[in-house]
Design an enzyme around this catalytic site. Sequence first.
Site: not given
Length: 291
Positions: A2-3, A60, A280
């Site tokens: 979740p961003e 966040k 990433r």
Amino acid sequence: MPELPEVETTVRDLKKKILKKVFVDVWTDAKKLIKKPKKFEDFKKELVGKEILDIKRRGKNILFFLSSQKILLIHQKLTGHLLFGKWKKKGKEWVSEIEGPLKEDPMNKFLHLIFFFKDGWQLALSDLRKFAKVEILTKEEMEKEFLSLGPEPLEKDFTFEKFKERILKKKKGKIKQVLMDQEVIAGIGNIYSDEILWKAKVHPFKKVGKLKEEELRGIFKAMKEILPKAIEVGGESISDYRRPSGERGGFDALRKVYRREGEKCLRCKAKIKRLKLGQRSAHFCPVCQKL
């Protein structure tokens, strides 16, 4: 995962559901999620009988302001998301009593923290990987924790000049990594850094120090357009994220590059590529986003 858009969606949804509700109990089978107080019994004592006065987002982080003047902080991390409903324990699993998306959500299998309210409703944290962070803090402790957190990208006073100043502090960094650096700007992660850079036609590996003024302006403009749109549609549910109702976010229909490796670029029809960038992945069009 979740961003900013997913966390903001969660906050807005929960504000409609749990303001003024009073905690009466807490359950967990994963005490490691609770970082402060370290003892679960102390954590529970801090919550029971307290009312939720307000809910806000910082980066966040989700912040529940309590009647005790303390703050319940939840950072959902990689696979966490908050659900609002009613569950009953059947065997080792919690089963939703609410029909629809909540009952059908496979993430019900991963409920590891449940808050019980006086009126019978519950707030649950589903977290497949158990990486979430839950704390109860004083206002001073919260402010100290956020000292290194960058500015909010959607605030009106976060102008292009401020954006440029923050970004250029990391001249040797690759632009995708710098956009995801929470000390530079708060709230942007893997998904939206890919989407922003695709829209701005900037290669994710390009060094910040080599970005032209027009490229910086393009990134800033894309950020100011994509993040609000993602909030408007409820965020991205390509992975574990769900809204508190159990519904999926609608950003998947708008996704241009993230997790589209091998598919055609929606601008030039070249094939989207994916390359590793640290821990990433970066998704980009090798034609539209030249290095």
